[in-house]
Design a protein around this motif. Structure first.
Motif, PDB file in Angstrom:
ATOM      1  N   ILE A 197       0.388   0.570  15.064  1.00 24.84           N
ATOM      2  CA  ILE A 197      -0.332  -0.206  14.056  1.00 24.84           C
ATOM      3  C   ILE A 197      -0.349   0.629  12.446  1.00 24.84           C
ATOM      4  N   ILE A 198       0.935   1.189  11.481  1.00 28.48           N
ATOM      5  CA  ILE A 198       0.839   1.192  10.244  1.00 28.48           C
ATOM      6  C   ILE A 198       0.862   0.476   9.003  1.00 28.48           C
ATOM      7  N   GLU A 199      -0.551   1.075   8.803  1.00 27.81           N
ATOM      8  CA  GLU A 199      -0.753   0.695   6.862  1.00 27.81           C
ATOM      9  C   GLU A 199      -1.120   1.546   6.017  1.00 27.81           C
ATOM     10  N   MET A 200      -0.527   1.363   4.943  1.00 32.94           N
ATOM     11  CA  MET A 200      -0.225   2.238   3.591  1.00 32.94           C
ATOM     12  C   MET A 200      -1.330   1.189   2.471  1.00 32.94           C
ATOM     13  N   GLN A 201      -2.490   1.511   2.021  1.00 34.91           N
ATOM     14  CA  GLN A 201      -3.185   1.054   1.126  1.00 34.91           C
ATOM     15  C   GLN A 201      -4.046   1.764   0.085  1.00 34.91           C
ATOM     16  N   VAL A 202      -3.442   0.356  -1.182  1.00 36.96           N
ATOM     17  CA  VAL A 202      -3.696   1.808  -2.476  1.00 36.96           C
ATOM     18  C   VAL A 202      -4.872   1.534  -3.287  1.00 36.96           C
ATOM     19  N   LEU A 203      -5.259   0.047  -2.603  1.00 32.93           N
ATOM     20  CA  LEU A 203      -6.870  -0.402  -3.634  1.00 32.93           C
ATOM     21  C   LEU A 203      -7.678  -0.186  -2.136  1.00 32.93           C
ATOM     22  N   ASN A 204      -9.200  -0.003  -2.261  1.00 31.17           N
ATOM     23  CA  ASN A 204     -10.207   0.310  -1.742  1.00 31.17           C
ATOM     24  C   ASN A 204     -10.559  -1.162  -2.094  1.00 31.17           C
TER      25      ASN A 204
ATOM     26  N   LYS B  97       4.954   3.957  -1.578  1.00 29.07           N
ATOM     27  CA  LYS B  97       3.238   3.787  -1.627  1.00 29.07           C
ATOM     28  C   LYS B  97       3.285   2.213  -1.877  1.00 29.07           C
ATOM     29  N   THR B  98       3.888   1.613  -2.287  1.00 24.74           N
ATOM     30  CA  THR B  98       3.979   0.244  -2.396  1.00 24.74           C
ATOM     31  C   THR B  98       4.130  -0.990  -1.642  1.00 24.74           C
ATOM     32  N   ASP B  99       3.716  -1.906  -1.001  1.00 26.08           N
ATOM     33  CA  ASP B  99       3.898  -2.719   0.271  1.00 26.08           C
ATOM     34  C   ASP B  99       4.888  -3.099   0.566  1.00 26.08           C
ATOM     35  N   PHE B 100       5.708  -3.115  -0.778  1.00 24.05           N
ATOM     36  CA  PHE B 100       6.940  -3.751  -0.203  1.00 24.05           C
ATOM     37  C   PHE B 100       7.985  -2.878  -0.066  1.00 24.05           C
ATOM     38  N   ALA B 101       7.877  -1.202  -0.457  1.00 26.48           N
ATOM     39  CA  ALA B 101       8.900  -0.351  -0.658  1.00 26.48           C
ATOM     40  C   ALA B 101       8.376   0.410   0.721  1.00 26.48           C
ATOM     41  N   PHE B 102       7.354   0.383   1.250  1.00 27.84           N
ATOM     42  CA  PHE B 102       6.682   1.346   2.576  1.00 27.84           C
ATOM     43  C   PHE B 102       7.296   0.326   3.682  1.00 27.84           C
ATOM     44  N   LYS B 103       7.801  -0.941   3.561  1.00 29.67           N
ATOM     45  CA  LYS B 103       7.991  -1.682   4.934  1.00 29.67           C
ATOM     46  C   LYS B 103       9.479  -1.876   4.760  1.00 29.67           C
ATOM     47  N   LYS B 104       9.957  -1.145   3.756  1.00 32.23           N
ATOM     48  CA  LYS B 104      11.322  -0.612   3.486  1.00 32.23           C
ATOM     49  C   LYS B 104      12.041   0.472   4.485  1.00 32.23           C
TER      50      LYS B 104
END
Length: 301
Positions: A75-82, A7-14
């Motif tokens: 386009i895909i985004e994983m968003q953790v913070l609202n 769910k983190t930005d780095f891991a999701f992209k990797k």
């Protein structure tokens, strides 16, 4: 084994956006967009950087951008913070991706559809209380579809996915379970490892396969998210406590009704003061209901 948090930005992209991730992304998008059917057969992972065509419009970096079956942009985004303005950012990125397809002199008929897939780690539409929501353009009164079905917004709210490991049935279930729980797992569950793309995703997410620099980047991302969440919680807690104490004191001196009104204002001011270092003015206005003049006065102090 220990797995990084997808769910983190780095891991999701990797996991989903690297050159080795084509089969992973195909499986994931088929699960999220097409109920696990093999609708997507070919994919091209694109540079997630969206360069503006108009001077003064800001640049945008997406988590993952791809073209599926040579016809549709995703386009895909994983968003953790609202964060404040998140809903507008999604619409902006979808419109920008759509319009950026054309070069000078090209015809509008060359435009291809755009799907904006957003996975949130918080409730996005609590009034709907559903896992997956899809939005398209419709006529306001009769709810008929706009003739061109070119922009679709798809939201997946992870808090609304509550299945346990033994309840996983569909490909969608397995991918959502991966996103939500991979960091807590120590082995790849057989029911998930039986899907080659998910097995490969676990291999990429295995901390043993990451370099020291990649692990440092991941740690910095997680610390940032943790700090932001705690900063907002602390600001709200301190603001409420300070405002209520002051309001009660004034209520005793000037009367309950007047004291409660002033206490509410002081609570808002106290919350806003705590958020000055975290959010911009517009976000603080939305969060507290204060005016721009009041926020500006706080900053000047």
């Amino acid at each position: 084994m220990r797995f990084i948090n997808p769910k983190t930005d780095f891991a999701f992209k990797k996991i989903f956006g690297s050159e080795q991730s084509h089969d992973i992304l195909i499986s994931f998008l088929n699960a999220m967009l097409y109920d696990g059917n093999d609708t997507i057969t070919a994919i091209e992972i694109l540079n997630p950087y969206l360069a503006p065509r108009i001077r003064g419009i800001k640049d945008t970096y997406l988590d993952v951008k791809a073209t599926i079956n040579n016809t549709t942009n995703v386009i895909i985004e994983m968003q953790v913070l609202n964060v404040e303005g998140f809903e507008k950012r999604i619409l902006y990125n979808a419109a920008k991706t759509y319009s950026n397809q054309l070069e000078v002199g090209e015809d509008y008929t060359d435009l291809e559809p755009v799907i904006a897939l957003t996975i949130t780690d918080f409730p996005m539409f609590p009034e709907l209380n559903q896992l997956i929501s899809r939005f398209i353009l419709k006529e306001k009164t009769y709810l008929t579809d706009y003739p061109i079905y070119d922009i679709e917004l798809v939201f997946i709210e992870l808090p609304n996915f509550r299945k346990q490991l033994e309840e996983l049935e569909t490909l969608t279930d397995k991918w959502l379970y991966f996103l939500k729980t991979a960091k807590k797992l120590e082995i790849v569950p057989p029911v998930m490892g039986s899907v080659p793309a998910i097995q490969k995703a676990f291999e990429i997410a295995n901390q043993a396969n990451l370099t020291r620099e990649e692990l440092d980047d991941l740690e910095h991302h997680e610390i940032f998210i943790y700090d932001q969440r705690n900063a907002i919680k602390k600001a709200v807690k301190q603001g409420l406590q300070q405002g209520l104490e002051q309001g009660l004191q004034q209520g005793l001196e000037q009367g309950l009704e007047q004291g409660l009104e002033q206490g509410e204002l002081k609570a808002k001011l106290a919350i806003a003061k705590q958020l000055l270092a975290v959010l911009d003015d517009e976000a603080i206005i939305q969060a507290t209901g204060l005016s721009l003049e009041q926020i500006t006065a706080l900053r000047n102090k």
